[in-house]
Design a protein around this motif. Structure first.
Motif, short mmCIF file in Angstrom:
data_model
loop_
_atom_site.label_atom_id
_atom_site.label_comp_id
_atom_site.label_asym_id
_atom_site.label_seq_id
_atom_site.Cartn_x
_atom_site.Cartn_y
_atom_site.Cartn_z
N HIS A 29 0.81 -1.22 -0.07
CA HIS A 29 -0.06 0.04 0.08
C HIS A 29 0.91 1.27 0.00
N GLU A 30 1.84 1.29 1.03
CA GLU A 30 2.91 2.45 1.03
C GLU A 30 3.45 2.66 -0.50
N ALA A 31 4.00 1.34 -0.94
CA ALA A 31 4.78 1.54 -2.18
C ALA A 31 3.77 1.70 -3.48
N ARG A 32 2.71 1.81 -3.44
CA ARG A 32 1.74 1.44 -4.45
C ARG A 32 1.91 0.36 -5.38
N VAL A 33 2.03 -0.64 -4.74
CA VAL A 33 2.33 -1.86 -5.31
C VAL A 33 0.78 -2.76 -5.46
N GLN A 34 0.38 -3.17 -6.38
CA GLN A 34 -0.77 -4.05 -6.33
C GLN A 34 -0.72 -5.12 -5.57
N PHE A 35 -1.92 -5.35 -4.90
CA PHE A 35 -2.08 -6.53 -3.86
C PHE A 35 -3.11 -7.55 -4.25
N TYR A 36 -2.86 -8.78 -4.60
CA TYR A 36 -4.04 -9.66 -5.01
C TYR A 36 -3.87 -10.86 -4.00
N ALA A 37 -5.05 -11.25 -3.82
CA ALA A 37 -5.32 -12.58 -2.73
C ALA A 37 -5.85 -13.48 -3.89
N CYS A 38 -5.36 -14.79 -3.84
CA CYS A 38 -5.88 -15.88 -4.86
C CYS A 38 -6.66 -16.87 -3.83
N ALA A 39 -8.10 -16.79 -4.05
CA ALA A 39 -8.78 -17.62 -2.93
C ALA A 39 -10.05 -18.38 -3.98
N GLU A 40 -10.05 -19.79 -3.84
CA GLU A 40 -11.15 -20.27 -4.22
C GLU A 40 -12.36 -20.16 -3.52
N THR A 41 -13.57 -20.08 -3.93
CA THR A 41 -14.72 -19.32 -3.09
C THR A 41 -15.23 -20.30 -1.98
N TYR A 42 -14.34 -21.49 -1.98
CA TYR A 42 -14.78 -22.26 -0.65
C TYR A 42 -13.83 -21.77 0.42
N LYS A 43 -13.06 -20.71 0.04
CA LYS A 43 -12.31 -19.88 1.25
C LYS A 43 -13.18 -18.88 1.81
N TYR A 92 -6.91 -2.73 1.80
CA TYR A 92 -5.33 -3.15 1.18
C TYR A 92 -5.38 -4.08 0.16
N ILE A 93 -6.45 -4.76 -0.19
CA ILE A 93 -6.40 -5.61 -1.24
C ILE A 93 -7.14 -4.99 -2.40
N ASP A 94 -6.19 -5.08 -3.57
CA ASP A 94 -6.76 -4.70 -4.95
C ASP A 94 -7.80 -5.51 -5.74
N ALA A 95 -7.61 -6.73 -5.24
CA ALA A 95 -8.78 -7.66 -6.05
C ALA A 95 -8.37 -9.13 -5.41
N ILE A 96 -9.37 -9.82 -5.42
CA ILE A 96 -9.53 -11.36 -5.13
C ILE A 96 -9.59 -12.17 -6.27
N ILE A 97 -8.67 -13.03 -6.66
CA ILE A 97 -8.72 -13.80 -7.88
C ILE A 97 -9.36 -14.99 -7.29
N THR A 98 -10.67 -15.35 -7.98
CA THR A 98 -11.28 -16.62 -7.53
C THR A 98 -11.60 -17.32 -8.83
N GLU A 99 -12.08 -18.55 -8.73
CA GLU A 99 -12.45 -19.55 -9.93
C GLU A 99 -13.64 -18.77 -10.78
N LEU A 100 -14.18 -17.93 -10.18
CA LEU A 100 -15.44 -17.32 -10.85
C LEU A 100 -14.96 -15.86 -11.67
N GLY A 101 -13.83 -15.62 -11.07
CA GLY A 101 -13.19 -14.33 -11.97
C GLY A 101 -12.49 -13.45 -10.74
N MET A 102 -12.14 -12.36 -11.24
CA MET A 102 -11.45 -11.34 -10.48
C MET A 102 -12.56 -10.63 -9.68
N MET A 103 -12.50 -10.43 -8.33
CA MET A 103 -13.48 -9.51 -7.79
C MET A 103 -12.62 -8.50 -6.73
N ASN A 104 -13.53 -7.46 -6.62
CA ASN A 104 -13.16 -6.28 -5.71
C ASN A 104 -13.69 -6.92 -4.44
#
Ligand code: RUB
Length: 297
Positions: free
Chosen positions: A204-218, A263-275
């Protein structure tokens, strides 16, 4: 700790109940359901933080109580287990495909701990021929970062190991962060290996994109009702060697932490990328009409 990573833990839990149903000999339907309940409780107590296990166990036992015979219940649990494991494996593959699109040629990536979903994304981008560099944290105290660097090295990825306290320094050379998830709350907060929130803060401080990779059963249904996620604490022996510190020294060893949605730009799930803000809606849709039936939880 023989089985690590929330996705693998969930599949192991589901498969264990499937094996249990397959090998259940004799007895009555009632006895089977009682034993299944006990087995489920034992599994759930083994890893309190990863909701993937809860979802895996419930997906496997769903409907067993409505069966009219022991054989029907056993067959249902066995089929549910196979279906959950197949769905989980497909989800990890799909996340790799979707997440890799976010990686550009020349990107420098940082990851933390050892997440099969996050590593799937990185390896897929590499497989597609993208020229990438990866920094992986050591992830004390269990040092899952060693597994990560060896896995990426075997895949031919340009990989550098860093100690956890180098995260802020190295973030200045990083373009994107990809991490896994043990649990995602209805508010889009990410629960993952301790230290994840520090990566998020530095990103966040360095303006770097932060992605969480999570199957929807998480995604944790319990958090819809205000439940908080239990953060597992592990034994002090993971942190210090015997006799290393004075007897009066206390050791605190929480092994997961929480990263707020902001602090999370997007969550990448099997359904697609979501806010992260979209998680609530996806959960409500997935749970359908039964959502406010508290007996589910
Ligand atoms: C592993 C960890 C991983 C998540 C996601 O911790 O925190 O980042 O579980 O992994 P531990 P995956 O080693 O203590 O289980 O993407 O493989 O589900």
């Amino acid at each position: 700790m023989e089985i690590r990573g929330a996705g693998r833990i969930a599949r192991a839990g589901a498969a264990a109940l499937g094996d249990f149903a397959d090998s259940y000999a004799g007895g009555t339907l009632e006895g089977f359901l009682e034993d299944l309940d006990r087995a489920s409780e034992t599994l759930l107590a083994s890893r309190p933080t990863a909701v993937s296990l809860w979802n895996g166990v419930h997906a496997t036992t769903r409907g067993a109580g409505d069966a009219s015979s022991l054989d029907e219940a056993r067959a249902l649990v066995s089929a549910n287990a196979r279906e959950f494991c197949a769905r989980s494996e497909r989800a990890v593959e799909e996340i790799a495909r979707i997440g890799a699109r976010r990686i550009q040629d020349g990107d420098t990536i940082m990851t933390h701990c050892n997440s099969s979903a996050a590593l799937g994304v990185i390896k897929e981008a590499h497989r597609q021929g993208k020229d990438i560099k990866v920094y992986a944290t050591e992830s004390r105290p269990w040092r899952q970062g060693i597994l990560t660097v060896n896995d990426l090295a075997d895949a031919g990825v340009d990989i550098t190991l860093i100690i956890d306290s180098a995260v802020r320094t190295v973030m200045k050379r990083t373009d994107k962060v990809f991490v896994g998830a043990d649990t995602v709350t209805s508010q889009g907060a990410l629960i993952n290996k301790v230290g994840t929130s520090q990566l998020a803060l530095a990103a966040h401080e360095a303006r770097v994109q932060f992605y969480a990779c999570a199957e929807t059963y998480k995604f944790s249904p319990m958090t819809l009702f205000g439940d908080t996620v239990t953060i597992e604490e592990r034994d002090v022996s993971e942190v210090i060697r015997p006799g290393e510190v004075r007897g009066s020294v206390k050791i605190f060893n929480p092994v997961f932490d929480s990263t707020p949605a902001s602090y999370i730009d997007a969550i990448i799930t099997e359904l697609g990328m979501m806010n992260p803000g979209a998680v609530y809606g996806v959960m409500v849709k997935q749970l359908g009409d039964g959502i406010f039936n508290q007996e589910l939880f």
